[in-house]
Scaffold this motif. Structure first.
Motif, PDB file in Angstrom:
ATOM      1  N   PHE A 142       0.903  -1.162   0.000  1.00 16.06           N
ATOM      2  CA  PHE A 142       0.000   0.000   0.000  1.00 16.06           C
ATOM      3  C   PHE A 142       0.931   1.197   0.000  1.00 16.06           C
ATOM      4  CE2 PHE A 142      -2.201  -3.519   1.801  1.00 16.06           C
ATOM      5  CZ  PHE A 142      -3.498  -3.402   1.337  1.00 16.06           C
ATOM      6  N   MET A 143       1.516   1.455  -1.180  1.00 20.77           N
ATOM      7  CA  MET A 143       2.669   2.338  -1.206  1.00 20.77           C
ATOM      8  C   MET A 143       2.364   3.788  -0.867  1.00 20.77           C
ATOM      9  SD  MET A 143       4.836   0.106  -1.439  1.00 20.77           S
ATOM     10  CE  MET A 143       6.331   1.068  -1.378  1.00 20.77           C
ATOM     11  N   THR A 144       1.111   4.181  -0.945  1.00 17.57           N
ATOM     12  CA  THR A 144       0.781   5.553  -0.563  1.00 17.57           C
ATOM     13  C   THR A 144       1.107   5.784   0.914  1.00 17.57           C
ATOM     14  OG1 THR A 144      -0.889   5.660  -2.272  1.00 17.57           O
ATOM     15  CG2 THR A 144      -1.116   7.234  -0.481  1.00 17.57           C
ATOM     16  N   ARG A 145       1.108   4.702   1.688  1.00 17.95           N
ATOM     17  CA  ARG A 145       1.410   4.842   3.114  1.00 17.95           C
ATOM     18  C   ARG A 145       2.909   4.942   3.396  1.00 17.95           C
ATOM     19  NH1 ARG A 145      -2.107  -0.413   4.484  1.00 17.95           N
ATOM     20  NH2 ARG A 145      -4.201   0.417   4.208  1.00 17.95           N
ATOM     21  N   CYS A 146       3.725   4.640   2.415  1.00 12.77           N
ATOM     22  CA  CYS A 146       5.181   4.548   2.637  1.00 12.77           C
ATOM     23  C   CYS A 146       5.761   5.882   3.079  1.00 12.77           C
ATOM     24  CB  CYS A 146       5.854   4.084   1.350  1.00 12.77           C
ATOM     25  SG  CYS A 146       7.644   4.157   1.391  1.00 12.77           S
ATOM     26  N   ILE A 147       6.630   5.844   4.079  1.00 15.90           N
ATOM     27  CA  ILE A 147       7.274   7.068   4.544  1.00 15.90           C
ATOM     28  C   ILE A 147       8.737   7.125   4.132  1.00 15.90           C
ATOM     29  CG2 ILE A 147       5.668   7.426   6.466  1.00 15.90           C
ATOM     30  CD1 ILE A 147       7.897   6.229   8.301  1.00 15.90           C
ATOM     31  N   ASN A 148       9.124   6.279   3.192  1.00 16.85           N
ATOM     32  CA  ASN A 148      10.473   6.314   2.620  1.00 16.85           C
ATOM     33  C   ASN A 148      11.596   6.186   3.646  1.00 16.85           C
ATOM     34  OD1 ASN A 148      10.637   6.757  -0.442  1.00 16.85           O
ATOM     35  ND2 ASN A 148       8.908   8.010   0.193  1.00 16.85           N
ATOM     36  N   CYS A 149      11.369   5.353   4.635  1.00 14.72           N
ATOM     37  CA  CYS A 149      12.419   5.162   5.643  1.00 14.72           C
ATOM     38  C   CYS A 149      13.543   4.293   5.107  1.00 14.72           C
ATOM     39  CB  CYS A 149      11.835   4.530   6.897  1.00 14.72           C
ATOM     40  SG  CYS A 149      11.323   2.821   6.658  1.00 14.72           S
ATOM     41  N   THR A 150      13.283   3.585   4.011  1.00 14.38           N
ATOM     42  CA  THR A 150      14.253   2.694   3.329  1.00 14.38           C
ATOM     43  C   THR A 150      14.722   1.512   4.175  1.00 14.38           C
ATOM     44  OG1 THR A 150      16.294   3.922   3.862  1.00 14.38           O
ATOM     45  CG2 THR A 150      15.104   4.586   1.878  1.00 14.38           C
ATOM     46  N   ARG A 151      14.007   1.203   5.232  1.00 16.21           N
ATOM     47  CA  ARG A 151      14.391   0.004   5.984  1.00 16.21           C
ATOM     48  C   ARG A 151      14.333  -1.242   5.095  1.00 16.21           C
ATOM     49  NH1 ARG A 151      11.338  -0.408  11.754  1.00 16.21           N
ATOM     50  NH2 ARG A 151      12.557   1.080  12.948  1.00 16.21           N
ATOM     51  N   CYS A 152      13.266  -1.323   4.292  1.00 18.04           N
ATOM     52  CA  CYS A 152      13.082  -2.512   3.451  1.00 18.04           C
ATOM     53  C   CYS A 152      14.221  -2.622   2.429  1.00 18.04           C
ATOM     54  CB  CYS A 152      11.740  -2.457   2.744  1.00 18.04           C
ATOM     55  SG  CYS A 152      11.431  -0.923   1.857  1.00 18.04           S
ATOM     56  N   VAL A 153      14.601  -1.484   1.877  1.00 18.49           N
ATOM     57  CA  VAL A 153      15.683  -1.484   0.892  1.00 18.49           C
ATOM     58  C   VAL A 153      16.982  -1.938   1.558  1.00 18.49           C
ATOM     59  CG1 VAL A 153      17.047  -0.017  -0.643  1.00 18.49           C
ATOM     60  CG2 VAL A 153      14.592   0.396  -0.381  1.00 18.49           C
ATOM     61  N   GLU A 175      10.022   6.688  -4.743  1.00 18.07           N
ATOM     62  CA  GLU A 175       9.166   5.515  -4.547  1.00 18.07           C
ATOM     63  C   GLU A 175      10.020   4.299  -4.265  1.00 18.07           C
ATOM     64  OE1 GLU A 175       6.279   4.232  -7.484  1.00 18.07           O
ATOM     65  OE2 GLU A 175       6.072   6.317  -8.119  1.00 18.07           O
ATOM     66  N   ILE A 176       9.510   3.453  -3.395  1.00 20.07           N
ATOM     67  CA  ILE A 176      10.171   2.181  -3.130  1.00 20.07           C
ATOM     68  C   ILE A 176       9.640   1.181  -4.162  1.00 20.07           C
ATOM     69  CG2 ILE A 176      10.489   0.317  -1.448  1.00 20.07           C
ATOM     70  CD1 ILE A 176      11.712   3.018  -0.585  1.00 20.07           C
ATOM     71  N   LEU A 177      10.527   0.533  -4.861  1.00 18.59           N
ATOM     72  CA  LEU A 177      10.064  -0.435  -5.866  1.00 18.59           C
ATOM     73  C   LEU A 177      11.133  -1.473  -6.219  1.00 18.59           C
ATOM     74  CD1 LEU A 177      11.757   1.048  -8.206  1.00 18.59           C
ATOM     75  CD2 LEU A 177       9.659   2.177  -8.779  1.00 18.59           C
ATOM     76  N   LEU A 195       9.668  -4.955   9.481  1.00 18.67           N
ATOM     77  CA  LEU A 195      10.494  -3.749   9.530  1.00 18.67           C
ATOM     78  C   LEU A 195       9.716  -2.503   9.146  1.00 18.67           C
ATOM     79  CD1 LEU A 195      13.787  -5.101   7.940  1.00 18.67           C
ATOM     80  CD2 LEU A 195      13.484  -4.301  10.275  1.00 18.67           C
ATOM     81  N   CYS A 196       8.792  -2.647   8.238  1.00 23.53           N
ATOM     82  CA  CYS A 196       8.059  -1.471   7.770  1.00 23.53           C
ATOM     83  C   CYS A 196       7.305  -0.849   8.951  1.00 23.53           C
ATOM     84  CB  CYS A 196       7.085  -1.839   6.660  1.00 23.53           C
ATOM     85  SG  CYS A 196       6.244  -0.392   5.998  1.00 23.53           S
ATOM     86  N   PRO A 197       7.633   0.387   9.272  1.00 26.23           N
ATOM     87  CA  PRO A 197       7.027   0.994  10.468  1.00 26.23           C
ATOM     88  C   PRO A 197       5.587   1.423  10.245  1.00 26.23           C
ATOM     89  CG  PRO A 197       8.494   2.565   9.415  1.00 26.23           C
ATOM     90  CD  PRO A 197       8.600   1.282   8.628  1.00 26.23           C
ATOM     91  N   VAL A 198       5.162   1.409   8.984  1.00 23.83           N
ATOM     92  CA  VAL A 198       3.775   1.756   8.681  1.00 23.83           C
ATOM     93  C   VAL A 198       3.137   0.574   7.960  1.00 23.83           C
ATOM     94  CG1 VAL A 198       4.238   4.230   8.606  1.00 23.83           C
ATOM     95  CG2 VAL A 198       4.479   2.873   6.522  1.00 23.83           C
ATOM     96  N   GLY A 199       1.971   0.776   7.394  1.00 27.98           N
ATOM     97  CA  GLY A 199       1.302  -0.341   6.730  1.00 27.98           C
ATOM     98  C   GLY A 199       1.561  -0.387   5.244  1.00 27.98           C
ATOM     99  N   ALA A 200       2.755   0.029   4.812  1.00 21.96           N
ATOM    100  CA  ALA A 200       3.050   0.018   3.377  1.00 21.96           C
ATOM    101  C   ALA A 200       3.326  -1.399   2.894  1.00 21.96           C
ATOM    102  CB  ALA A 200       4.230   0.931   3.068  1.00 21.96           C
ATOM    103  N   LEU A 201       4.031  -2.162   3.714  1.00 19.55           N
ATOM    104  CA  LEU A 201       4.329  -3.552   3.357  1.00 19.55           C
ATOM    105  C   LEU A 201       3.624  -4.431   4.383  1.00 19.55           C
ATOM    106  CD1 LEU A 201       8.156  -3.221   2.648  1.00 19.55           C
ATOM    107  CD2 LEU A 201       6.255  -2.949   1.060  1.00 19.55           C
ATOM    108  N   THR A 202       2.711  -5.239   3.923  1.00 25.37           N
ATOM    109  CA  THR A 202       1.985  -6.094   4.859  1.00 25.37           C
ATOM    110  C   THR A 202       1.994  -7.525   4.345  1.00 25.37           C
ATOM    111  OG1 THR A 202      -0.096  -5.656   3.747  1.00 25.37           O
ATOM    112  CG2 THR A 202       0.441  -4.228   5.599  1.00 25.37           C
TER     113      THR A 202
HETATM  114  S1  SF4 Z   1       9.986  -0.023   5.143  1.00 30.28           S
HETATM  115 FE1  SF4 Z   1       7.982   0.657   4.615  1.00 30.28          FE
HETATM  116  S2  SF4 Z   1       7.828   2.823   5.027  1.00 30.28           S
HETATM  117 FE2  SF4 Z   1       9.927   2.160   5.011  1.00 30.28          FE
HETATM  118  S3  SF4 Z   1      10.570   2.604   2.979  1.00 30.28           S
HETATM  119 FE3  SF4 Z   1      10.017   0.491   3.004  1.00 30.28          FE
HETATM  120  S4  SF4 Z   1       7.912   0.490   2.424  1.00 30.28           S
HETATM  121 FE4  SF4 Z   1       8.392   2.571   2.925  1.00 30.28          FE
END
Ligand code: SF4
Ligand SMILES: Cc1cc2nc3c(=O)[nH]c(=O)nc-3n(C[C@H](O)[C@H](O)[C@H](O)COP(=O)(O)O)c2cc1C
Ligand code: FES
Lengths: 717, 439, 165
Positions: A142-153, A175-177, A195-202
């Motif tokens: 749900f990428m609109t929720r992403c806060i670009n923290c880049t933890r996932c990357v 954008e994370i992709l 790791l995702c602190p919000v609900g962007a990756l579930t």
């Molecule tokens: S961990 Fe979640 S909030 Fe952080 S950059 Fe990745 S998708 Fe976005």
């Protein structure tokens, strides 16, 4: 050591520590999103801004080095103003869809927004919308929720070993992709959900299945590989809904493999066996437990009586608990049956000759401390995904890692030095290497040493120099090698070379309780694989289906020819229904208590997470009942703890091997042409639960693996 | 066509036809390097001279160059790097382009000397992607220097070894920020690094690195040739030397003027032919678009050096002087600048990524007659939430124009909000900024 | 995928950087690939990733970060006009408007004949020469009066027909 003060409290930290480290040590919480103790520092979210005396600007605690005499204030006006300012920026483009967000209730952004958010909204512009991404069958976006923290990357690049996600475009368009047209293939990808602190990756399998606050949480141990990862199993109305890692630094840190995380779907598969069944005249009928037990005991007894000593084999999956295996051993003794769990091993000679139990030969944490690693016939990412994580850390710390095997699979470990060798070529190379190191070769090796060496003397020198250059040297015997018909020869050579190089051997064992099985003596003179294909007159199977064996077709055939096959199993698969004539429903690990001994010899007991389905019973109780029926003496265990204590008396650890085997007898001369190839290790075919996880089976990895047909998850679970 | 209007030091006697090695040598080029190597100067001596000269970084921050050089762990074993920042992207700045195309060897010589002084044997010059032809010329100049033995192994037989390469950008203002520039050379997105660690301890490929602006490096051979003391006296105390000012906007003769530090702004304006069409000076951005705007009358009292401009509440920055006459709509001008920072934010840290877009949208709204009374306060509060909270100074760079435009031209913003239109009639506004090419 | 000449040029770029730092050549490699292919397709980016032994998404990050890479096909001539404030004060806007009118397209559009794409640029470091524009990223045209803009379009059109003959 440095001394500083945070919110008036003094604290001592190591040189190089950050303000965040110091605050953590004091138990002072500094709000943050991008910071994660296991990932590199990005300092991009700016949520952790704190006031530092004499610094003109607020500084990010996660990235600011602690210095002697520093005075930090985490809750001063200046700090709070900065944190609130950042929170406002994070929220201006964040959809306020908490009521329908799966992260609701466990969202860092939501939690912090309560404390730091502004009540009035000053942002009058249209919110940004970001297109969702296809990350495969395990992760929903749900990428609109992403806060670009880049933890996932950072996780995938640093812990997963290959950057599968990126932050493309820049500024507000960032954008994370994944790369165009690709998804995520890491075998530990599910951790980005945590790791995702919000609900962007579930979690895709968990999506909209339950709200987090409705779930019951219990600790458990993963039965899907020998690592012994600690789990939090969450359930609702006696159905497992989700599995998360339970942080355990010495084993799984805060990670889980996808196998451990998503296999739970299999627990709810539609072919769960919930009542005892007996096949009479080719038809399956449900019967009462007592009847089923009697039929099973009688059929086994008559085979034992009519077909003589060698008629029976009692086989179990090495995921079976210490309790189950100990009692299976007793049952085997009562029936004069061979008992074994080595379902994918084709050679029993190594274990016999060594006498002692194969295991990691050290602790999991020692892997990172070892700076020279040589892998023989291993497939680490598939065998033990979290061992690959430890090796990445070792590689980062400068360890040399050499691999000899026949696979093209990229281990995603930087700096690994691969040598592609087929099984016969590897055996020949090992013989030459041993000779090169001055080892006296035994007779059986004479035919091999006449073959030209696949590697040059210079390559041998480079390898021994690499290992000798290390302080702590390890030689690892992987699962394909240990499953090979010449495992004994391989191990003999590895041990001889280890001796010459001053290295320590380690065995990558196959099965969550492989070590426990060997310790309780659930090992015969032939392996389970050999016994299963040997056409015995009767079999008793625990947590096993024909698909579990190295040669499933041959095994299915062997079962079909047997006079009786009794299966203790949580599932009634078609293959098992064809093979067996008695099916006894036993509890999977979430529905009973038990103990597993992991690869490092750590004993871990767990208790039931949910109630057993319908008439399902704990396996150990069923085995005890069968023994009682056979012997006429009732078995005196009231709880699994008592079984465990009997199974593993004081001093059991002395059974763990320190060395490889040093003699194989009797061994005929070997020729390379007679040596078969290595078996493939599969990620998602290893046990009956994993095979039933629809999501895991939908991954590209599983699709690529030969496998059983998968019943879908139970509807309306 | 040349933007070079007055060259007194780096840009003296050079132009489109006189950029080659032979021309530079004819102007005395590479003599300083030769002297340093043959006389076997100590590293300290070079650095001391630079310190004496009070040369300050010409890239924007004005940090004393000699001091920066002294931070390099010179004796540290292993590779160290010298990096030149020619990613000139700060709106209004176009001096490095002229240095590189008319006198590339001055930069090369300056970098070799810097490498010598700081114990580095490798350098990179990061050149703005949009001036690709200049990048190609610089590569040619490097080839000339290599062939002549000024670059490579055993330079002029001294045993000193130095290699230098050009790296081009490809359209990202942020790569002018020194750590973003390093990331970019490493083949990544140009996202700035958090400091500390500073490049002097952890720079390119994690090795000690010193980054200076093109003009800074180009000044070095000249200051060493004349001596640090004399260089200092060209300008003012603490503001040594000559400086190239890029004058753009509403003047009759836009271009580069290389004049002593401390020259009155009025003189510079006169050199540039005064305000176009004899119109009245309204405002000046004296140090590139990131510097706070200064009202025309205040500016007329300033001298062109770091200290005087700082006193006027702005920054000398890169020496880019953007002149705006009375026909300029300050809201529209700010809107364009805010769009720039919004476009160029790297997207890494929250306040800048989210804040620059917010700022732009609010200013855009005001310009388009949809402003609200609370907007000015909102802009002030949002900018103060960005400033000082970001990883690099782009957050500040985006905020300072907003704050200063509102501070000095509040009435104009309020007029926009109240009357939904501009104080300056649109016809005049456009006329003043129509295509202008001096005869 | 890329011509041997292009690969040789990329190899020369790789040689500028220390051993093991091939990735440093990614910007040049993408630029060279774009010169040859006209724009950067998924396939081209994947090829560059493979050639430089980088994760494809890391190359994609670079390709999307820097403005001068084209991630979609553009016209034979891409014209990028600087409209940033210093240029705008000396006709940057007007030059862009003139081009829009002559070409009948807006920013980020391509003429129907596929000849021209118009882009709005940020500061090119040539403000003293305003109005300035770039032709295909690398050729800078300075002091573009209306007459010179028209002449440029004519020349490019002529060039295009000569090339196809
Ligand atoms: S961990 Fe979640 S909030 Fe952080 S950059 Fe990745 S998708 Fe976005
Ligand atoms: C957003 C941003 C853009 C910058 N752009 C440039 C630039 O284009 N050229 C430059 O030399 N310095 C630029 N700088 C300054 C550099 O970070 C650095 O301070 C400078 O190159 C150091 O060289 P100097 O000491 O010689 O000035 C920029 C800084 C920031 C924060
Ligand atoms: S946690 Fe420190 S900046 Fe994100």
């Amino acid at each position: 050591m440095l001394t500083l003060e945070i919110d008036g409290k003094p604290v001592e930290v190591e040189d190089g520590a950050t303000v965040m480290d110091a605050a953590n040590k004091l138990g002072i919480y500094i709000p943050h999103f991008c910071y994660h103790k296991k990932l590199s520092i990005a300092a991009n979210c700016r949520m952790c801004l704190v006031e530092v005396e004499r610094a003109p600007k607020p500084l990010p605690a996660c990235a600011t080095p602690a210095t002697n005499g520093m005075k930090v204030r985490t809750h001063s006006r200046k700090a709070i103003t900065a944190q609130k300012g950042v929170m406002e920026f994070l929220l201006i483009n964040h959809p306020l869809d908490c009521p329908i967000c799966d992260q609701g209730g466990e969202c860092q952004l939501q939690d912090l927004a309560v404390g730091y958010g502004q009540s009035a909204h000053r942002f009058a512009e249209a919110k940004r919308v970001v297109a969702d991404k296809d990350l495969g069958p395990l992760i929903d976006t749900f990428m609109t929720r992403c806060i670009n923290c880049t933890r996932c990357v950072r996780f995938l690049a640093e812990i997963g070993g290959f950057q599968e996600l990126g932050q493309a475009f820049r500024g507000e368009h960032a954008e994370i992709l994944p790369f165009l047209g690709q998804t995520v293939h890491s075998e530990i990808s599910g951790n980005v959900i945590d790791l995702c602190p919000v609900g962007a990756l579930t979690s895709k399998p968990f999506l909209y299945r339950a709200r987090t606050w409705e779930l019951t949480r219990r600790r458990s141990i993963s039965p899907h590989d020998a690592w012994g990862s600690n789990l939090i199993v969450q359930s609702k109305h006696d159905t497992v809904k989700r599995v998360l890692p339970l942080e355990f630094e010495a084993i799984n840190e805060c990670w889980l493999s996808d196998r451990d995380r998503f296999a739970y779907e299999g627990l709810n598969a539609s072919d769960r066996l919930t009542r005892p069944m007996v096949k009479t005249d080719g038809r399956w009928v449900e019967v009462a437990w007592q009847t089923a037990l009697e039929v099973a005991a009688n059929r086994l007894a008559s085979v034992a009586e009519e077909n003589g000593d060698d008629a029976l084999a009692f086989l179990a999956h090495p995921m079976s608990t210490v309790e189950e295996l100990y009692l299976l051993k007793a049952l085997g003794a009562a029936f004069g049956a061979a008992v074994d769990t080595r379902i994918r091993q084709r050679d029993a000679r190594a274990d016999l000759a060594r006498g002692k139990v194969a295991w990691l030969n050290g602790s999991i944490t020692e892997i990172v401390e070892s700076d020279g690693h040589w892998f023989l016939g291993a497939d680490v990412r598939r065998e033990l995904p979290l061992m690959a994580v430890r090796l990445r850390a070792a590689a980062k710390a400068g360890a040399r890692i050499v691999r000899w095997d026949d696979s093209d699979d990229d281990w995603r470990i930087p700096g690994v030095d691969p040598h592609k060798l087929t099984a016969p070529a590897m055996l020949v190379a090992l013989v030459h290497f041993a000779k090169h190191l001055g080892v006296t070769l035994p007779d059986w090796a004479v035919g091999l040493v006449q073959q030209p060496s696949p590697l040059s003397a210079a390559e041998f020198d480079a390898l021994s120099a690499a290992l000798r250059g290390a302080q702590k040297r390890r030689i690892w015997l992987g699962r394909p090698l240990r499953a090979h018909p010449n495992a004994a020869e391989f191990e003999w050579l590895a041990e001889a070379i280890a001796g010459a190089l001053g290295a320590k051997l380690g065995w990558l064992v196959d099965g969550a309780n492989a070590v426990g099985a060997a310790v309780v003596g659930a090992q015969a003179t032939q392996t389970a694989h050999q016994l299963a294909s040997a056409g015995k007159a009767g079999y008793l199977l625990v947590n096993l289906e024909p698909e579990d064996f190295a040669a499933p077709d041959a095994v299915a055939d062997s079962f079909a020819r047997a006079r009786t096959v009794v299966a203790l199993t949580p599932y009634a698969s078609e293959s098992l229904k064809a093979a067996a004539d008695v099916l006894l429903p036993i509890a999977p690990f979430t529905e009973t208590s038990g103990t597993l001994v992991n690869i490092e010899g750590r004993l871990q007991s767990f208790t039931a997470v949910v109630r057993p389905r319908e008439m399902t019973r704990p396996g150990w109780k069923v085995l005890a009942a069968l023994t009682a029926m056979r012997t006429g003496r009732s078995v005196a265990y009231t709880a699994s703890d008592a079984v465990r204590d009997a199974a593993l008396p004081q001093g059991w650890r002395t059974q763990l091997a320190q060395h490889g085997l040093t003699a194989i007898a009797p061994a005929p001369t070997l020729h390379a042409s007679a040596i078969p190839a290595f078996d493939r290790v599969t990620l998602y075919q290893g046990d009956m639960i994993v095979r039933r996880s629809a999501s895991l089976q939908a991954t590209d990895d599983a699709k690529a693996e030969r496998g059983a047909t998968i019943p879908s998850e139970e509807a309306a679970a | 066509m040349s933007t070079l209007k007055l060259g007194q030091m780096i840009l003296k006697d050079c132009d489109e036809s006189r950029w080659r090695l032979a021309d530079y040598e004819a102007r005395g080029g590479y003599q300083v390097l030769r002297r340093i190597l043959t006389e076997n100067w100590s590293q300290e001596r070079v650095i001391e001279e630079v310190k004496t000269s009070a040369l300050r970084g010409r890239g924007g921050a004005g940090f004393p160059t000699g001091l920066k050089w002294s931070f390099m762990p010179r004796q540290f074993p292993g590779e160290k790097y010298v990096v030149c920042n020619s990613d000139e992207g700060e709106p209004g700045t176009f001096k490095d382009r002229d240095i590189l195309r008319y006198n590339p060897h001055s930069v090369i010589e300056g970098m070799i000397i810097a490498g010598y002084a700081m114990g580095a044997s490798c350098g990179y010059n990061y050149i703005h992607g949009e001036i690709f032809e200049v990048y190609e010329r610089f590569e040619e100049a490097l080839e000339e220097a290599r062939r002549a033995g000024y670059l490579g192994e055993n330079i002029l037989g001294s045993g000193f070894h130095f290699e230098l390469y050009a790296h081009h950008g490809y359209g990202a203002y942020i790569c002018g920020e020194e750590t973003a520039l390093l990331e970019s050379i490493e083949g990544k997105k140009g996202q700035p690094r958090f400091k500390p660690p500073f490049p002097a301890s952890y720079g390119l490929y994690g090795k000690p690195t010193t980054i200076n602006n093109t003009e800074t490096f180009a000044s070095v051979p000249f200051l060493l040739a004349m001596g640090g003391e004399q260089f200092l006296h060209l300008g003012k105390p603490n503001n040594g030397g000559m400086k190239i000012f890029s004058v753009s906007g509403h003047v009759n003769r836009p271009g580069n003027y290389e004049i002593p530090m401390g020259t009155p702004f009025s003189e510079l304006l006169e050199l540039a032919g005064g305000v176009r069409g004899g119109r009245k000076l309204k405002a000046v951005i004296p140090g590139g678009s990131s510097a706070p705007v200064v009202p025309g009358d205040v500016m007329m009292e300033c001298t062109m050096d770091y200290d005087s401009i700082a006193q006027a509440g702005s920054m000398l920055g890169s020496g880019a002087v953007i002149v705006m006459d009375e026909t300029t709509c300050m809201v529209k001008a700010l809107e364009r600048l805010s769009y720039f920072y919004y476009e160029e934010s790297c997207g890494q840290c929250t306040p800048c990524r989210e804040g620059t877009g917010w700022l732009y949208r609010i200013v855009h709204r005001i310009e388009h007659g949809q402003g609200r009374v609370e907007d000015l306060e909102l802009l002030e509060s949002a900018t103060s939430n960005i400033m000082g909270r970001t990883i690099c100074a782009l957050g500040d760079a985006a905020s300072m124009p907003v704050q200063s435009f509102i501070k000095h031209f509040r009435d104009e913003f309020l007029y926009h909000i109240e009357h939904k239109r501009c104080l300056v009639p649109p016809e005049v506004q456009w006329a003043g900024s129509d295509i202008y090419v001096e005869a | 995928m890329l011509s041997p000449e292009a690969l040789a040029r990329i190899d020369r770029e790789i040689a500028k950087y220390p051993a093991g730092q091939k990735q440093s050549a990614v910007m040049a490699a993408l630029r060279i690939a774009q010169e040859e292919k006209g724009w950067l397709s998924e396939e081209t980016i994947a090829f560059v990733a493979d050639y430089l032994e980088m994760p494809p998404v890391a190359v994609y990050e670079v390709a999307t970060f820097y403005n001068m890479y084209d991630l979609a096909p553009v016209g034979k001539y891409k014209l990028t006009v600087c409209t940033n404030l210093p240029c705008a004060l000396s006709g940057g806007y007007h030059a862009a408007e003139h081009l829009k009118e002559r070409l009948g397209i807006d920013f980020n559009e391509t003429t129907p004949d596929g000849l021209f794409t118009l882009k709005e640029g940020e500061c090119m470091g040539a403000c003293g020469d305003a109005p300035v524009l770039l032709v295909n990223n690398h050729r800078m045209c300075c002091r573009m009066t209306r007459e010179r803009l028209d002449a440029l379009l004519e020349t490019l059109k002529r060039q295009a027909t000569e090339n196809t003959q």
